[in-house]
Design a protein around this motif. Structure first.
Motif, PDB file in Angstrom:
ATOM      1  N   SER A   1       0.524  18.651   4.153  1.00  0.00           N
ATOM      2  CA  SER A   1       1.728  18.156   3.498  1.00  0.00           C
ATOM      3  C   SER A   1       2.242  16.899   4.203  1.00  0.00           C
ATOM      4  O   SER A   1       2.163  16.799   5.431  1.00  0.00           O
ATOM      5  CB  SER A   1       2.821  19.230   3.528  1.00  0.00           C
ATOM      6  OG  SER A   1       4.077  18.676   3.183  1.00  0.00           O
TER       7      SER A   1
ATOM      8  N   LEU B   1       5.103  16.351   4.841  1.00  0.00           N
ATOM      9  CA  LEU B   1       6.239  16.785   5.652  1.00  0.00           C
ATOM     10  C   LEU B   1       5.821  17.567   6.900  1.00  0.00           C
ATOM     11  O   LEU B   1       6.634  17.764   7.801  1.00  0.00           O
ATOM     12  CB  LEU B   1       7.172  17.666   4.817  1.00  0.00           C
ATOM     13  CG  LEU B   1       7.935  16.976   3.686  1.00  0.00           C
ATOM     14  CD1 LEU B   1       8.677  18.010   2.857  1.00  0.00           C
ATOM     15  CD2 LEU B   1       8.902  15.947   4.235  1.00  0.00           C
ATOM     16  N   SER B   2       4.590  18.030   6.924  1.00  0.00           N
ATOM     17  CA  SER B   2       4.201  18.924   8.013  1.00  0.00           C
ATOM     18  C   SER B   2       3.911  18.164   9.298  1.00  0.00           C
ATOM     19  O   SER B   2       3.559  16.982   9.287  1.00  0.00           O
ATOM     20  CB  SER B   2       2.961  19.730   7.609  1.00  0.00           C
ATOM     21  OG  SER B   2       1.868  18.870   7.363  1.00  0.00           O
TER      22      SER B   2
ATOM     23  N   ARG C   1      11.747  10.799   6.496  1.00  0.00           N
ATOM     24  CA  ARG C   1      11.501  12.109   5.902  1.00  0.00           C
ATOM     25  C   ARG C   1      11.834  12.143   4.409  1.00  0.00           C
ATOM     26  O   ARG C   1      11.125  12.784   3.633  1.00  0.00           O
ATOM     27  CB  ARG C   1      12.313  13.186   6.636  1.00  0.00           C
ATOM     28  CG  ARG C   1      12.027  14.592   6.121  1.00  0.00           C
ATOM     29  CD  ARG C   1      12.778  15.648   6.903  1.00  0.00           C
ATOM     30  NE  ARG C   1      12.523  16.974   6.339  1.00  0.00           N
ATOM     31  CZ  ARG C   1      11.475  17.733   6.626  1.00  0.00           C
ATOM     32  NH1 ARG C   1      10.570  17.312   7.468  1.00  0.00           N
ATOM     33  NH2 ARG C   1      11.329  18.928   6.067  1.00  0.00           N
TER      34      ARG C   1
ATOM     35  N   ARG D   1       8.843  10.875   2.565  1.00  0.00           N
ATOM     36  CA  ARG D   1       7.737  11.829   2.620  1.00  0.00           C
ATOM     37  C   ARG D   1       8.009  13.041   1.737  1.00  0.00           C
ATOM     38  O   ARG D   1       7.092  13.616   1.149  1.00  0.00           O
ATOM     39  CB  ARG D   1       7.503  12.263   4.069  1.00  0.00           C
ATOM     40  CG  ARG D   1       6.904  11.161   4.939  1.00  0.00           C
ATOM     41  CD  ARG D   1       6.607  11.628   6.344  1.00  0.00           C
ATOM     42  NE  ARG D   1       7.797  11.721   7.157  1.00  0.00           N
ATOM     43  CZ  ARG D   1       8.160  12.792   7.866  1.00  0.00           C
ATOM     44  NH1 ARG D   1       7.418  13.899   7.824  1.00  0.00           N
ATOM     45  NH2 ARG D   1       9.257  12.773   8.577  1.00  0.00           N
ATOM     46  N   ARG D   2       9.271  13.412   1.636  1.00  0.00           N
ATOM     47  CA  ARG D   2       9.625  14.550   0.788  1.00  0.00           C
ATOM     48  C   ARG D   2       9.353  14.248  -0.684  1.00  0.00           C
ATOM     49  O   ARG D   2       8.899  15.116  -1.428  1.00  0.00           O
ATOM     50  CB  ARG D   2      11.095  14.924   0.983  1.00  0.00           C
ATOM     51  CG  ARG D   2      11.530  16.039   0.058  1.00  0.00           C
ATOM     52  CD  ARG D   2      12.875  16.617   0.410  1.00  0.00           C
ATOM     53  NE  ARG D   2      13.293  17.547  -0.630  1.00  0.00           N
ATOM     54  CZ  ARG D   2      12.762  18.754  -0.821  1.00  0.00           C
ATOM     55  NH1 ARG D   2      11.791  19.186  -0.037  1.00  0.00           N
ATOM     56  NH2 ARG D   2      13.180  19.524  -1.798  1.00  0.00           N
TER      57      ARG D   2
ATOM     58  N   ALA E   1       5.702  14.750  -1.108  1.00  0.00           N
ATOM     59  CA  ALA E   1       5.365  16.176  -0.982  1.00  0.00           C
ATOM     60  C   ALA E   1       5.732  16.935  -2.250  1.00  0.00           C
ATOM     61  O   ALA E   1       4.975  17.796  -2.726  1.00  0.00           O
ATOM     62  CB  ALA E   1       6.086  16.775   0.223  1.00  0.00           C
TER      63      ALA E   1
ATOM     64  N   ASP F   1       8.304  22.017  -1.450  1.00  0.00           N
ATOM     65  CA  ASP F   1       7.635  21.910  -0.157  1.00  0.00           C
ATOM     66  C   ASP F   1       8.697  21.482   0.840  1.00  0.00           C
ATOM     67  O   ASP F   1       9.165  20.338   0.811  1.00  0.00           O
ATOM     68  CB  ASP F   1       6.500  20.892  -0.218  1.00  0.00           C
ATOM     69  CG  ASP F   1       5.727  20.779   1.089  1.00  0.00           C
ATOM     70  OD1 ASP F   1       6.198  21.333   2.103  1.00  0.00           O
ATOM     71  OD2 ASP F   1       4.662  20.145   1.103  1.00  0.00           O
TER      72      ASP F   1
ATOM     73  N   GLY G   1       8.270  21.723   4.162  1.00  0.00           N
ATOM     74  CA  GLY G   1       7.657  21.266   5.401  1.00  0.00           C
ATOM     75  C   GLY G   1       7.644  22.272   6.524  1.00  0.00           C
ATOM     76  O   GLY G   1       7.486  21.899   7.687  1.00  0.00           O
TER      77      GLY G   1
ATOM     78  N   SER H   1      14.651  23.202   7.802  1.00  0.00           N
ATOM     79  CA  SER H   1      14.468  21.926   7.104  1.00  0.00           C
ATOM     80  C   SER H   1      15.274  21.835   5.812  1.00  0.00           C
ATOM     81  O   SER H   1      15.303  20.785   5.173  1.00  0.00           O
ATOM     82  CB  SER H   1      12.979  21.723   6.778  1.00  0.00           C
ATOM     83  OG  SER H   1      12.507  22.762   5.931  1.00  0.00           O
TER      84      SER H   1
ATOM     85  N   ASP I   1       3.800  28.655   4.205  1.00  0.00           N
ATOM     86  CA  ASP I   1       5.236  28.684   4.466  1.00  0.00           C
ATOM     87  C   ASP I   1       5.873  30.017   4.092  1.00  0.00           C
ATOM     88  O   ASP I   1       7.086  30.194   4.258  1.00  0.00           O
ATOM     89  CB  ASP I   1       5.937  27.561   3.684  1.00  0.00           C
ATOM     90  CG  ASP I   1       5.550  26.182   4.205  1.00  0.00           C
ATOM     91  OD1 ASP I   1       4.852  26.128   5.231  1.00  0.00           O
ATOM     92  OD2 ASP I   1       5.939  25.180   3.585  1.00  0.00           O
TER      93      ASP I   1
END
Length: 306
Positions: A4, A6-7, A138, A141-142, A145, A197, A199, A213, A249
């Protein structure tokens, strides 16, 4: 895990710099095992992540492949395309009826913002380059994701066959981001589906999803509100709400969160989504015959897309 946007990376989980030598990497792995082992007071979820990280970078061959895939190193002729839009399908197997563009709004938003973030006049030849994505804020990136999550759900529903109809990116408010990711209609019922997602590993409290998160976000409450908007406009009744999360998750495949205003809510792993849609959410009402046709017609006449 680790795939991901986010990971955390395998190196971040092991708490080392990507450039460390193999001896230092193994020493860090053993230290993290001791720190995170449940028998010594560690977090079981992180302990599993440490083991998975070592599986990826614990050998010279695995580490080299991981570094190429995640942008740590770049070698001629190698690239990872896992975050790019999926190719158009060419097989002729029967598919679910599908309307709208899953993940489309968020991908477009991501592409606009990643170029804006890079700066005016800066060339961005590959907006999905892993090194670029990992360095982005972030919030950006979210967006990516979530687009990936929506596309994964769309593939799962499509493979269920012609007995299902799905509407993607459905308008459920004045704001474009205030949307219902998927509306799925099939023999087991009518469902509002959100592909998420966050993360990391999540928990549950009083019928809501929790985790470090999420902050103040309440994804279940938001999903139910969006479903009510769509239901009112189309004059239909949802049989259940489904929140889809990455497998790593969640501690179990299906987690029922109870019923809110007569709507049962479940949180499911991505790999369990097809099973849930075929069998139905517990306590959800099945739809068949003329009623299924009527519900499809009502939605088709009223659904709008972002």
């Amino acid at each position: 895990m680790f795939d991901s946007p986010l990971s955390a990376s395998a190196y971040e989980i092991l708490e080392v710099d990507p450039g460390v030598d193999d001896v230092e990497l193994r020493r860090a792995y053993r230290l993290r095992l001791r720190q995170t082992h449940p028998d010594t007071g560690g977090d079981a979820a992180i302990f599993i992540q440490v083991q998975r990280a070592w599986e990826l970078v614990g050998t010279a061959e695995g580490r080299a492949a991981y570094d190429r895939r995640t942008g740590v190193t770049h070698e001629a002729g190698t690239e990872w395309s896992g975050w790019r839009p999926p190719p158009t399908r060419t097989d002729t197997r029967p598919r679910a009826r599908s309307y709208g563009h899953p993940g489309g709004w968020r991908r477009e938003r991501y592409l606009d913002l990643i170029r804006e973030w890079a700066g005016r006049g800066v060339e961005v030849p590959d907006p999905y380059d892993p090194a670029l994505v990992r360095s982005a804020p972030r919030d950006l990136r979210r967006l990516l994701a979530d687009a990936l999550a929506e596309e994964a759900t769309a593939r799962t529903v499509s493979d269920l066959g012609m007995g299902y109809t799905v509407w993607h990116d459905v308008v459920a408010g004045a704001d474009a981001d205030d949307k219902l990711d998927h509306v799925v209609l099939g023999p087991s019922g009518l469902y509002g589906v959100m592909s998420e997602d966050f993360g990391g590993v999540v928990g549950f409290r009083r019928g809501e999803i929790t985790g470090p998160s999420l902050g103040t976000r309440a994804p279940v409450t938001a999903a139910l509100g969006r479903m009510r908007t769509v239901a009112k406009a189309a004059r239909v009744k949802f049989g259940g709400a489904i929140i889809v999360l990455p497998d790593d998750d969640l501690s179990q495949a299906v987690t029922p969160l109870g019923t809110t205003r007569g709507v049962p809510v479940v949180v499911v792993r991505r790999s369990a989504l097809a099973m849930v849609l075929r069998q139905g959410v517990p306590q959800a009402r099945a739809i068949g015959g003329n009623e299924l046709f009527d519900v499809r017609t009502r939605l088709q006449q009223t659904v709008r897309f972002v």
